[in-house]
Design an enzyme around this catalytic site. Structure first.
Site, PDB file in Angstrom:
ATOM      1  N   ARG A   1     -58.892  -9.568  19.137  1.00 28.21           N
ATOM      2  CA  ARG A   1     -58.321  -8.298  18.712  1.00 28.21           C
ATOM      3  C   ARG A   1     -59.447  -7.288  18.526  1.00 28.21           C
ATOM      4  NH1 ARG A   1     -54.360 -10.021  20.537  1.00 28.21           N
ATOM      5  NH2 ARG A   1     -52.360 -10.463  19.538  1.00 28.21           N
TER       6      ARG A   1
ATOM      7  N   HIS B   1     -56.396  -4.891  27.744  1.00 35.25           N
ATOM      8  CA  HIS B   1     -55.637  -5.962  27.077  1.00 35.25           C
ATOM      9  C   HIS B   1     -54.856  -6.783  28.111  1.00 35.25           C
ATOM     10  CE1 HIS B   1     -53.796  -7.159  22.964  1.00 35.25           C
ATOM     11  NE2 HIS B   1     -53.714  -8.174  23.824  1.00 35.25           N
TER      12      HIS B   1
HETATM   13  P1  NDP Z   1     -55.011 -20.548  16.569  1.00 38.33           P
HETATM   14  O1  NDP Z   1     -54.376 -20.178  15.269  1.00 38.33           O
HETATM   15  O2  NDP Z   1     -54.522 -21.736  17.290  1.00 38.33           O
HETATM   16  O3  NDP Z   1     -56.595 -20.723  16.373  1.00 38.33           O
HETATM   17  C1  NDP Z   1     -57.345 -19.890  15.560  1.00 38.33           C
HETATM   18  C2  NDP Z   1     -58.732 -20.475  15.392  1.00 38.33           C
HETATM   19  O4  NDP Z   1     -59.519 -19.583  14.613  1.00 38.33           O
HETATM   20  C3  NDP Z   1     -58.735 -21.823  14.670  1.00 38.33           C
HETATM   21  O5  NDP Z   1     -59.710 -22.658  15.234  1.00 38.33           O
HETATM   22  C4  NDP Z   1     -59.132 -21.429  13.255  1.00 38.33           C
HETATM   23  O6  NDP Z   1     -59.779 -22.457  12.532  1.00 38.33           O
HETATM   24  C5  NDP Z   1     -60.108 -20.302  13.530  1.00 38.33           C
HETATM   25  N1  NDP Z   1     -60.264 -19.426  12.365  1.00 38.33           N
HETATM   26  C6  NDP Z   1     -59.325 -18.653  11.783  1.00 38.33           C
HETATM   27  N2  NDP Z   1     -59.843 -17.983  10.728  1.00 38.33           N
HETATM   28  C7  NDP Z   1     -61.149 -18.348  10.658  1.00 38.33           C
HETATM   29  C8  NDP Z   1     -62.211 -18.019   9.796  1.00 38.33           C
HETATM   30  N3  NDP Z   1     -62.039 -17.170   8.778  1.00 38.33           N
HETATM   31  N4  NDP Z   1     -63.407 -18.592  10.005  1.00 38.33           N
HETATM   32  C9  NDP Z   1     -63.580 -19.466  11.030  1.00 38.33           C
HETATM   33  N5  NDP Z   1     -62.612 -19.818  11.900  1.00 38.33           N
HETATM   34  C10 NDP Z   1     -61.402 -19.271  11.708  1.00 38.33           C
HETATM   35  O7  NDP Z   1     -54.913 -19.239  17.496  1.00 38.33           O
HETATM   36  P2  NDP Z   1     -54.870 -19.149  19.095  1.00 38.33           P
HETATM   37  O8  NDP Z   1     -55.989 -19.949  19.654  1.00 38.33           O
HETATM   38  O9  NDP Z   1     -53.501 -19.408  19.597  1.00 38.33           O
HETATM   39  O10 NDP Z   1     -55.128 -17.585  19.304  1.00 38.33           O
HETATM   40  C11 NDP Z   1     -56.314 -16.988  18.801  1.00 38.33           C
HETATM   41  C12 NDP Z   1     -56.230 -15.478  18.885  1.00 38.33           C
HETATM   42  O11 NDP Z   1     -56.371 -15.044  20.230  1.00 38.33           O
HETATM   43  C13 NDP Z   1     -54.894 -14.843  18.471  1.00 38.33           C
HETATM   44  O12 NDP Z   1     -54.769 -14.743  17.066  1.00 38.33           O
HETATM   45  C14 NDP Z   1     -54.992 -13.483  19.112  1.00 38.33           C
HETATM   46  O13 NDP Z   1     -55.692 -12.616  18.236  1.00 38.33           O
HETATM   47  C15 NDP Z   1     -55.854 -13.726  20.348  1.00 38.33           C
HETATM   48  N6  NDP Z   1     -55.065 -13.617  21.579  1.00 38.33           N
HETATM   49  C16 NDP Z   1     -55.318 -12.554  22.433  1.00 38.33           C
HETATM   50  C17 NDP Z   1     -54.592 -12.409  23.583  1.00 38.33           C
HETATM   51  C18 NDP Z   1     -54.868 -11.270  24.524  1.00 38.33           C
HETATM   52  O14 NDP Z   1     -54.027 -10.956  25.358  1.00 38.33           O
HETATM   53  N7  NDP Z   1     -56.036 -10.652  24.475  1.00 38.33           N
HETATM   54  C19 NDP Z   1     -53.531 -13.357  23.978  1.00 38.33           C
HETATM   55  C20 NDP Z   1     -53.380 -14.439  23.041  1.00 38.33           C
HETATM   56  C21 NDP Z   1     -54.112 -14.540  21.894  1.00 38.33           C
HETATM   57  P3  NDP Z   1     -59.001 -23.859  12.222  1.00 38.33           P
HETATM   58  O15 NDP Z   1     -58.994 -24.613  13.523  1.00 38.33           O
HETATM   59  O16 NDP Z   1     -59.838 -24.520  11.228  1.00 38.33           O
HETATM   60  O17 NDP Z   1     -57.627 -23.474  11.739  1.00 38.33           O
END
Ligand code: NDP
Length: 308
Positions: free
Chosen positions: A223, A271
């Site tokens: 994002r 995007h």
């Molecule tokens: P998930 O919820 O499956 O994974 C999120 C990851 O981020 C997890 O590994 C989580 O850790 C980690 N995380 C979250 N908060 C923190 C923090 N404070 N410190 C360290 N690590 C953190 O999400 P997705 O993989 O499905 O998607 C990720 C993001 O990708 C979405 O939220 C979106 O913003 C973006 N996205 C963008 C798209 C685009 O078109 N550009 C399309 C799809 C997604 P843990 O494993 O420990 O929970």
């Protein structure tokens, strides 16, 4: 049982037609033609207008068209007792991973430099990079980050991972949440695949860029709010970072006067890293709806205690 398709901007008619074609016995309603609110048990949501989901008393689940949920968390009346299921599928993982891999390979093989040499009509070879030295650091090793990690490992790149839990992943050097600087410092390419939360907003800032090695590269497909743009431009113009690919911005569309548009070392895409055809989106949402209504345990449900 009825399903409400809800978005503040009109969704393509083709998408709605595909829903009806693929599930002909299902009553799909399209906001604002909600009908009797008591009938609505499921909502397929993309940027739902504030307050509208809260008007559905029998809602059992909200299916988010996007993997990220920031398109709905601005709604102060969002019914948080109703599970939100994020739309992630094999196709969406592959789409995102292939986009990121393309950027990694472009950096690794210096394709921008050779494109410039071609424009100049110059035959010139520069020292190739060694794959063992192009370590890719993935911030956020969730559904998408994990898929990317596995594909980059298969290509032969060393992979670092940074996630909240820091749970081990085969072949990936994991860093726990307090080791962000160590992860950045040993990554030649940093890919951001984090959710946008209070903790992660502005995470790619001047101190993060300073921690990265000289001539390293940033890819943000998560994002726009993750990157402090003036800090990124300063790190590139100061000669520390080699460049960046940015697919997401705040705000979107990227304003015409943004310096990012014409920066020679920054690639801007609108995007598009996770975009799929209407047919693919419809197929994924229909599969998700079938899973959710089958009574099987819900997957990829938002955990409000974590904020994503
Ligand atoms: P998930 O919820 O499956 O994974 C999120 C990851 O981020 C997890 O590994 C989580 O850790 C980690 N995380 C979250 N908060 C923190 C923090 N404070 N410190 C360290 N690590 C953190 O999400 P997705 O993989 O499905 O998607 C990720 C993001 O990708 C979405 O939220 C979106 O913003 C973006 N996205 C963008 C798209 C685009 O078109 N550009 C399309 C799809 C997604 P843990 O494993 O420990 O929970």
């Amino acid at each position: 049982m009825s399903v409400l398709v809800i978005s503040r901007s009109p969704l393509p008619e083709k998408l709605i037609a595909l829903f009806r074609q693929q599930l002909p016995d299902q009553d799909f309603r399209v906001w604002p033609d909600v009908g009797n609110v008591e009938d609505i048990h499921y909502a397929l949501a993309w940027q739902p207008p504030n307050g509208e989901l809260a008007k559905l008393p029998k809602l059992k689940a909200i299916l988010s068209f996007a993997a990220g949920i920031d398109h709905m968390t601005g709604d102060p009346a969002l019914p948080k007792h109703v599970p939100i299921v994020r739309a992630v599928s094999e196709a969406s993982k592959l789409t995102m991973s292939s986009f990121c891999a393309a950027q990694v390979l472009r950096f690794h093989h210096r394709l921008d430099l050779y494109a410039e040499f071609q424009r100049q009509g110059v035959w010139k070879q520069v020292p190739p990079r060694d794959m063992s030295e192009t370590t890719i650091g993935i911030l956020g090793l969730g559904v998408l980050g994990l898929d990317l990690a596995q594909r980059l490992l298969a290509l032969g790149f060393p992979v670092n991972g940074w996630a909240k839990s820091g749970k081990p992943v085969d072949g990936v050097k994991m860093f726990h949440v307090k080791q962000l600087v160590d992860c950045l410092a040993s990554s030649m390419v940093v890919v951001c695949l984090l959710p946008l939360t209070e903790e992660t907003r502005g995470i790619l800032n001047a101190s993060a860029f300073a921690a990265m090695p000289k001539d390293s590269y940033v890819i943000n497909v998560a994002r726009g709010g993750h990157v402090v743009v003036p800090d990124l431009i300063a790190a590139i113009d100061g000669g520390h970072l080699a460049g960046a690919t940015l697919d997401v911005f705040e705000p979107e569309p990227l304003p015409a006067d943004s310096p990012l548009w014409r920066h020679p070392k920054i690639t801007v895409t609108p995007h598009t890293s996770g975009r799929m055809s209407s047919a693919r989106v419809a197929g994924n949402m229909v599969e998700l709806l079938k899973q959710v209504t089958s009574g099987a345990p819900l997957q990829n449900v938002v955990d409000w205690s974590k904020g994503y």
